[in-house]
Design a protein around this motif. Structure first.
Motif, short mmCIF file in Angstrom:
data_model
loop_
_atom_site.label_atom_id
_atom_site.label_comp_id
_atom_site.label_asym_id
_atom_site.label_seq_id
_atom_site.Cartn_x
_atom_site.Cartn_y
_atom_site.Cartn_z
N LEU A 1 0.82 -1.21 0.00
CA LEU A 1 0.00 0.00 0.00
C LEU A 1 0.85 1.26 0.00
O LEU A 1 0.52 2.24 -0.67
CB LEU A 1 -0.94 0.00 1.20
CG LEU A 1 -1.87 -1.22 1.31
CD1 LEU A 1 -2.74 -1.10 2.55
CD2 LEU A 1 -2.72 -1.39 0.07
N GLN B 1 0.89 4.28 -2.80
CA GLN B 1 0.72 5.70 -2.47
C GLN B 1 1.85 6.52 -3.07
O GLN B 1 1.64 7.59 -3.62
CB GLN B 1 0.67 5.90 -0.95
CG GLN B 1 0.43 7.34 -0.54
CD GLN B 1 -0.93 7.84 -0.98
OE1 GLN B 1 -1.94 7.27 -0.62
NE2 GLN B 1 -0.97 8.91 -1.76
N LEU C 1 -4.85 1.52 -5.07
CA LEU C 1 -4.72 1.65 -3.61
C LEU C 1 -6.11 1.67 -2.97
O LEU C 1 -6.36 0.94 -2.00
CB LEU C 1 -3.95 2.92 -3.26
CG LEU C 1 -3.84 3.25 -1.78
CD1 LEU C 1 -3.10 2.17 -1.01
CD2 LEU C 1 -3.17 4.61 -1.60
N GLU C 2 -7.01 2.46 -3.50
CA GLU C 2 -8.38 2.53 -2.96
C GLU C 2 -9.08 1.18 -3.05
O GLU C 2 -9.78 0.77 -2.14
CB GLU C 2 -9.19 3.61 -3.68
CG GLU C 2 -8.79 5.01 -3.29
CD GLU C 2 -8.94 5.28 -1.80
OE1 GLU C 2 -9.98 4.90 -1.21
OE2 GLU C 2 -8.00 5.85 -1.22
N LEU D 1 -7.73 -1.02 -0.35
CA LEU D 1 -8.17 -0.57 0.97
C LEU D 1 -9.64 -0.93 1.23
O LEU D 1 -10.02 -1.19 2.37
CB LEU D 1 -7.98 0.94 1.12
CG LEU D 1 -6.54 1.42 1.28
CD1 LEU D 1 -6.48 2.93 1.23
CD2 LEU D 1 -5.96 0.89 2.60
N GLN D 2 -10.44 -0.97 0.18
CA GLN D 2 -11.86 -1.26 0.33
C GLN D 2 -12.16 -2.75 0.29
O GLN D 2 -13.28 -3.15 0.63
CB GLN D 2 -12.67 -0.53 -0.74
CG GLN D 2 -12.63 0.97 -0.54
CD GLN D 2 -13.33 1.72 -1.63
OE1 GLN D 2 -13.99 1.13 -2.49
NE2 GLN D 2 -13.20 3.02 -1.64
N GLY E 1 -8.85 -5.57 3.78
CA GLY E 1 -7.87 -4.64 3.24
C GLY E 1 -7.42 -3.59 4.23
O GLY E 1 -6.39 -2.97 4.05
N HIS E 2 -8.20 -3.38 5.29
CA HIS E 2 -7.79 -2.42 6.31
C HIS E 2 -8.45 -2.80 7.62
O HIS E 2 -9.39 -3.57 7.68
CB HIS E 2 -8.14 -1.00 5.91
CG HIS E 2 -9.62 -0.72 5.89
ND1 HIS E 2 -10.54 -1.52 5.26
CD2 HIS E 2 -10.33 0.30 6.44
CE1 HIS E 2 -11.76 -1.01 5.42
NE2 HIS E 2 -11.65 0.09 6.12
#
Length: 94
Positions: free
Chosen positions: A64, A68, A82-83, A86-87, A91-92
């Motif tokens: 990640l 970025q 990246l988004e 993360l989604q 992922g987070h």
């Protein structure tokens, strides 16, 4: 028969003169050699191909921070990737 496969030095000269195609060829060679540092340098020079290749590597590794960095360097698709990561489920963390 003519040599139609230019060497790195010739490609570098052409890239320095503004040839985006030569810059892309250098990125392909760096990717094939696994030279991430050279790909990063080429991204800094504006090679979208280097951005795509770096994004593919970083996404496959789930890196990640690298995504970025690539996005911050101007390759917008890295931000999209990246988004997406993360989604994704897991992922987070909250």
């Amino acid at each position: 028969m003519e040599n139609t496969n230019p060497d790195r030095e010739t490609l570098r000269d052409l890239a320095d003169e503004g040839s985006e195609t030569a810059l892309d060829r250098l990125a392909d060679l760096a990717d094939a050699a696994g030279d991430v540092a050279e790909l990063s340098d080429l991204l800094d020079e504006g090679s979208r191909n280097a951005g795509m290749l770096l994004t593919r590597r970083a996404a496959a590794a789930g890196d990640l921070r690298e995504l970025q960095r690539i996005s911050d360097a101007g390759y917008e698709e890295a931000g999209t990737e990246l988004e997406r990561l993360l989604q994704a489920p897991g992922g987070h963390q909250d």
